[in-house]
Design a protein around this motif. Structure first.
Motif, PDB file in Angstrom:
ATOM      1  N   GLY A  28       0.845  -1.244  -0.091  1.00  0.00           N
ATOM      2  CA  GLY A  28      -0.043  -0.023  -0.067  1.00  0.00           C
ATOM      3  C   GLY A  28       0.794   1.143  -0.056  1.00  0.00           C
ATOM      4  N   LEU A  29       0.423   2.308   0.640  1.00  0.00           N
ATOM      5  CA  LEU A  29       1.051   3.429   0.621  1.00  0.00           C
ATOM      6  C   LEU A  29       2.397   3.409   1.619  1.00  0.00           C
ATOM      7  N   GLY A  30       2.436   2.368   2.270  1.00  0.00           N
ATOM      8  CA  GLY A  30       3.628   2.152   3.046  1.00  0.00           C
ATOM      9  C   GLY A  30       4.623   1.904   2.096  1.00  0.00           C
ATOM     10  N   ASN A  31       4.708   1.078   0.927  1.00  0.00           N
ATOM     11  CA  ASN A  31       5.750   0.628   0.209  1.00  0.00           C
ATOM     12  C   ASN A  31       6.011   1.631  -0.944  1.00  0.00           C
ATOM     13  N   ILE A  32       4.992   2.378  -1.460  1.00  0.00           N
ATOM     14  CA  ILE A  32       5.245   3.230  -2.493  1.00  0.00           C
ATOM     15  C   ILE A  32       5.311   4.730  -1.992  1.00  0.00           C
ATOM     16  N   LEU A 107      -6.536   4.556  14.146  1.00  0.00           N
ATOM     17  CA  LEU A 107      -5.508   5.858  13.905  1.00  0.00           C
ATOM     18  C   LEU A 107      -4.977   6.009  12.870  1.00  0.00           C
ATOM     19  N   ILE A 108      -4.363   4.733  12.214  1.00  0.00           N
ATOM     20  CA  ILE A 108      -3.603   4.679  10.945  1.00  0.00           C
ATOM     21  C   ILE A 108      -4.533   5.058   9.974  1.00  0.00           C
ATOM     22  N   LEU A 109      -5.825   4.671   9.979  1.00  0.00           N
ATOM     23  CA  LEU A 109      -6.768   4.616   8.838  1.00  0.00           C
ATOM     24  C   LEU A 109      -7.022   6.255   8.767  1.00  0.00           C
ATOM     25  N   PHE A 111      -5.401   8.905   9.082  1.00  0.00           N
ATOM     26  CA  PHE A 111      -4.251   9.644   8.053  1.00  0.00           C
ATOM     27  C   PHE A 111      -4.023   9.113   6.861  1.00  0.00           C
ATOM     28  N   TYR A 112      -4.077   7.699   6.793  1.00  0.00           N
ATOM     29  CA  TYR A 112      -3.965   6.975   5.509  1.00  0.00           C
ATOM     30  C   TYR A 112      -5.106   7.448   4.614  1.00  0.00           C
ATOM     31  N   SER A 113      -5.958   7.633   5.054  1.00  0.00           N
ATOM     32  CA  SER A 113      -7.186   8.032   4.246  1.00  0.00           C
ATOM     33  C   SER A 113      -6.851   9.562   3.565  1.00  0.00           C
ATOM     34  N   PHE A 231       6.945  -3.053  10.725  1.00  0.00           N
ATOM     35  CA  PHE A 231       5.449  -3.222  11.087  1.00  0.00           C
ATOM     36  C   PHE A 231       4.592  -2.714  10.438  1.00  0.00           C
ATOM     37  N   PHE A 232       4.680  -1.562  10.124  1.00  0.00           N
ATOM     38  CA  PHE A 232       3.520  -0.729   9.047  1.00  0.00           C
ATOM     39  C   PHE A 232       3.331  -1.337   7.598  1.00  0.00           C
ATOM     40  N   THR A 233       4.669  -1.693   7.127  1.00  0.00           N
ATOM     41  CA  THR A 233       4.548  -2.174   5.737  1.00  0.00           C
ATOM     42  C   THR A 233       3.955  -3.615   5.675  1.00  0.00           C
ATOM     43  N   LEU A 234       4.188  -4.434   6.796  1.00  0.00           N
ATOM     44  CA  LEU A 234       3.851  -5.915   6.571  1.00  0.00           C
ATOM     45  C   LEU A 234       2.369  -5.806   7.441  1.00  0.00           C
ATOM     46  N   SER A 235       1.882  -4.761   7.816  1.00  0.00           N
ATOM     47  CA  SER A 235       0.336  -4.573   8.507  1.00  0.00           C
ATOM     48  C   SER A 235       0.587  -5.520   9.548  1.00  0.00           C
ATOM     49  N   VAL A 236       1.387  -5.705  10.407  1.00  0.00           N
ATOM     50  CA  VAL A 236       1.370  -6.320  11.620  1.00  0.00           C
ATOM     51  C   VAL A 236       1.401  -5.584  12.914  1.00  0.00           C
ATOM     52  N   GLY A 237       0.875  -6.029  14.040  1.00  0.00           N
ATOM     53  CA  GLY A 237       0.917  -5.148  15.157  1.00  0.00           C
ATOM     54  C   GLY A 237      -0.630  -4.714  15.525  1.00  0.00           C
ATOM     55  N   VAL A 238      -1.624  -4.734  14.688  1.00  0.00           N
ATOM     56  CA  VAL A 238      -2.704  -4.092  14.942  1.00  0.00           C
ATOM     57  C   VAL A 238      -3.746  -5.056  14.611  1.00  0.00           C
ATOM     58  N   GLY A 239      -3.561  -6.425  14.271  1.00  0.00           N
ATOM     59  CA  GLY A 239      -4.756  -7.244  14.243  1.00  0.00           C
ATOM     60  C   GLY A 239      -5.289  -7.394  12.921  1.00  0.00           C
ATOM     61  N   SER A 240      -4.858  -6.622  11.879  1.00  0.00           N
ATOM     62  CA  SER A 240      -5.192  -6.771  10.700  1.00  0.00           C
ATOM     63  C   SER A 240      -5.202  -8.101  10.129  1.00  0.00           C
ATOM     64  N   ILE A 241      -3.837  -8.581   9.990  1.00  0.00           N
ATOM     65  CA  ILE A 241      -3.467  -9.933   9.739  1.00  0.00           C
ATOM     66  C   ILE A 241      -4.325 -10.960  10.383  1.00  0.00           C
ATOM     67  N   SER A 325      -7.140  -1.297  -0.659  1.00  0.00           N
ATOM     68  CA  SER A 325      -7.071  -2.827  -0.472  1.00  0.00           C
ATOM     69  C   SER A 325      -6.393  -2.704   0.992  1.00  0.00           C
ATOM     70  N   SER A 326      -5.691  -1.847   1.412  1.00  0.00           N
ATOM     71  CA  SER A 326      -5.195  -1.505   2.858  1.00  0.00           C
ATOM     72  C   SER A 326      -5.989  -1.168   3.917  1.00  0.00           C
ATOM     73  N   SER A 327      -6.631  -0.084   3.370  1.00  0.00           N
ATOM     74  CA  SER A 327      -7.374   0.752   4.199  1.00  0.00           C
ATOM     75  C   SER A 327      -8.470  -0.225   4.593  1.00  0.00           C
ATOM     76  N   ILE A 328      -9.040  -0.901   4.056  1.00  0.00           N
ATOM     77  CA  ILE A 328     -10.152  -1.966   4.368  1.00  0.00           C
ATOM     78  C   ILE A 328      -9.681  -2.758   5.531  1.00  0.00           C
ATOM     79  N   SER A 329      -8.476  -3.392   5.627  1.00  0.00           N
ATOM     80  CA  SER A 329      -8.081  -4.170   6.552  1.00  0.00           C
ATOM     81  C   SER A 329      -7.676  -3.399   7.811  1.00  0.00           C
ATOM     82  N   MET A 330      -7.652  -2.143   7.689  1.00  0.00           N
ATOM     83  CA  MET A 330      -7.515  -1.297   8.858  1.00  0.00           C
ATOM     84  C   MET A 330      -8.837  -1.213   9.929  1.00  0.00           C
TER      85      MET A 330
HETATM   86  N1  PHE Z   1       0.633  -2.342   5.119  1.00  0.00           N
HETATM   87  C1  PHE Z   1      -0.022  -1.132   4.766  1.00  0.00           C
HETATM   88  C2  PHE Z   1       1.017  -0.406   3.669  1.00  0.00           C
HETATM   89  O1  PHE Z   1       2.036  -0.574   3.697  1.00  0.00           O
HETATM   90  C3  PHE Z   1      -0.412  -0.297   5.835  1.00  0.00           C
HETATM   91  C4  PHE Z   1      -1.212  -0.983   7.106  1.00  0.00           C
HETATM   92  C5  PHE Z   1      -0.983  -0.723   8.241  1.00  0.00           C
HETATM   93  C6  PHE Z   1      -2.221  -1.687   6.811  1.00  0.00           C
HETATM   94  C7  PHE Z   1      -1.407  -1.472   9.382  1.00  0.00           C
HETATM   95  C8  PHE Z   1      -3.043  -2.589   7.761  1.00  0.00           C
HETATM   96  C9  PHE Z   1      -2.662  -2.319   8.989  1.00  0.00           C
HETATM   97  O2  PHE Z   1       0.505   0.778   3.301  1.00  0.00           O
END
Ligand code: PHE
Length: 467
Positions: A28-32, A107-109, A111-113, A231-241, A325-330
């Motif tokens: 998601g935005l984390g990568n690009i 909270l991430i969602l 600002f992500y939005s 953590f952010f880029t793998l979406s871990v630590g928040v329960g999304s995965i 596709s990332s924001s929905i998982s938050m």
């Molecule tokens: N992994 C997503 C990204 O790199 C961000 C994300 C963080 C998604 C936490 C879900 C939970 O853009």
């Protein structure tokens, strides 16, 4: 037995859908957007090396832990952890970790939005041909014009939040599955095209050096940032995965799946970095330019090649989709939890939570313009202030939420999840879930979960405190 439970929210058709959903969440935005600009801010290669190390030793074991906890619990992260803790004879307060993670995801969602909204604005800009032949100054001014305008930011932020809520409100991502199957490879393809362009700038090696030249003196400066970003880029630590794991079929192998998701995610980030930095240097821009980096450099590239505007249009559509596709998982962990808890409809729960995130997101919208002087976490000469208007140091609202989530909540959440899997669920449960073919490999993986990953998080925290 716990392992035979089925989630009330639905289930993936196969493990492929889990891969698709988890990759959709991770990429998601984390990568690009975030990875290139953080690499710029933290000085290049040392940051990249720390990031890769954190992915391998900490991020992937936590992703494994989350997936298996979710699949064993078959409920929202909070209730899954509560049930599994009780079953294992441990304190039900372990579920607090999932609760905090859930809040962090919201909270991430928020600002992500807002940032995903920028890409929507750029879709329109590219569509109108606003970037034809643009110079570095022009691209900088265009980005400034967007972030200076709270109304324009609000419009796109609102639209993106609605898009997110619509998908989640409808139920488990079936609608997105088909489009993601096409969109994700296309995104990757376009990244490679961009990479091709950056090869023609004549600055490719400079970009490459910046990303991969290891300068040990710079390690200390960005170590927590690198771990937080892993953590952010793998979406871990928040329960999304974890919540996606809850929808995974029992017979699917977790190990290979998680590895595939992690590799894809890393590949996209590195490709984005290799594509962007040569353009940065060719345009004479600063690599440490911060959050605007991608939104300033990409228009320069797209504005100055044949068919660039059309490519730019497609590219920003894909960035928006990757963000989507990332924001929905938050949102999903909290929606699943409140549906279970209140028995209200998914649509209702989703609306309320999305509105809340939207409101908090307005703080980020304003932090780029009229509220730029509102500073939080200020360590001034006269001591610490939680809030101060116009302070020299400190962080604006956007930086504060980003800092609080990525640097503190995500690593702590991940630590709790991996400790839970390694020490509370224990060896037999983990073996049962992972069902690996090779006993030696299992021993290695279990050791990563039980010892290496938790120690890794702790070491980074201590290193940061004693800096
Ligand atoms: N992994 C997503 C990204 O790199 C961000 C994300 C963080 C998604 C936490 C879900 C939970 O853009």
């Amino acid at each position: 037995m716990a392992k035979d439970k089925v989630s009330i929210h639905g289930a993936w058709a196969s493990r492929w859908v889990f891969i698709l959903a988890a990759t959709g969440s991770a990429v998601g935005l984390g990568n690009i957007w975030k990875f290139p600009y953080m690499t710029g801010v933290y000085g290049g290669g040392a940051f990249v090396a720390m990031y890769l190390l954190c992915i391998a030793l900490v991020g992937l074991p936590i992703m494994l832990a989350e997936t298996l906890i979710g699949r064993r619990g078959r409920q929202s992260p909070v209730n899954a952890m509560k049930a599994l803790a009780v079953e294992a004879g441990a304190s039900r307060h372990w579920s607090l970790a999932a609760l905090i993670g859930m809040v962090a995801a919201l909270l991430i969602l928020s600002f992500y939005s807002v940032v995903a909204g920028w890409s929507l604005d750029y879709i329109v800009g590219m569509g109108r041909g606003a970037f034809g032949g643009i110079t570095a100054e022009g691209a900088g001014a265009a980005f400034g014009g967007l972030t200076d305008d709270p109304w324009r930011l609000t419009l796109w932020h609102t639209l993106f939040m609605v898009l997110t809520a619509v998908v989640i409100g409808r139920g488990v991502v079936a609608g997105l599955e088909r489009s993601l199957r096409i969109m994700m490879p296309l995104l990757f393809g376009l990244l490679v095209v961009l990479l091709g362009y950056s090869l023609t700038t004549g600055y490719f090696m400079q970009g490459f050096d910046f990303l991969f030249h290891f300068d040990p003196d710079k390690v200390r400066g960005g170590i927590l940032a690198a771990m937080g970003h892993a953590f952010f880029t793998l979406s871990v630590g928040v329960g999304s995965i974890m919540v996606y794991g809850a929808y995974m079929p029992k017979n699917a192998s977790i190990g290979g799946t998680v590895l595939a998701v992690g590799l894809l995610d890393t590949l996209v980030a590195l490709t984005a970095g290799l594509a962007l930095f040569p353009i940065v240097f060719a345009a004479g821009l600063e690599p440490g330019g911060g959050p605007g980096l991608m939104f300033v450099t990409l228009p320069i590239a797209f504005g100055n090649v044949a068919f660039g505007q059309a490519m730019g249009l497609v590219f920003f559509v894909l960035v928006a989709v990757a963000a989507w596709s990332s924001s929905i998982s938050m949102l999903e962990p909290a929606v699943a939890y409140f549906v279970e808890r209140t028995g209200r409809s998914r649509a209702q729960v989703t609306s309320v939570l999305a509105l809340l995130c939207w409101l908090v997101g307005m703080g980020t919208v304003l932090s780029f313009n009229v509220g730029a002087e509102a500073k939080f976490f200020v360590f001034g000469d006269d001591g610490f202030h939680l809030f101060q208007w116009g302070a020299e140091g400190g962080r604006n609202f956007f930086d504060s939420v980003d800092y609080l989530t990525s640097r503190i909540l995500l690593p702590l959440g991940g630590l709790a999840f991996v400790l839970f899997a390694g020490w509370v669920l224990g060896r037999e449960a983990v073996r049962d879930e992972l069902s690996m073919r090779y006993p030696r490999l299992f021993t290695l993986v279990f050791w990563l979960i039980r010892i290496v990953a938790p120690l890794g998080v702790l070491i980074v925290f201590v290193a940061e405190l004693t800096k």
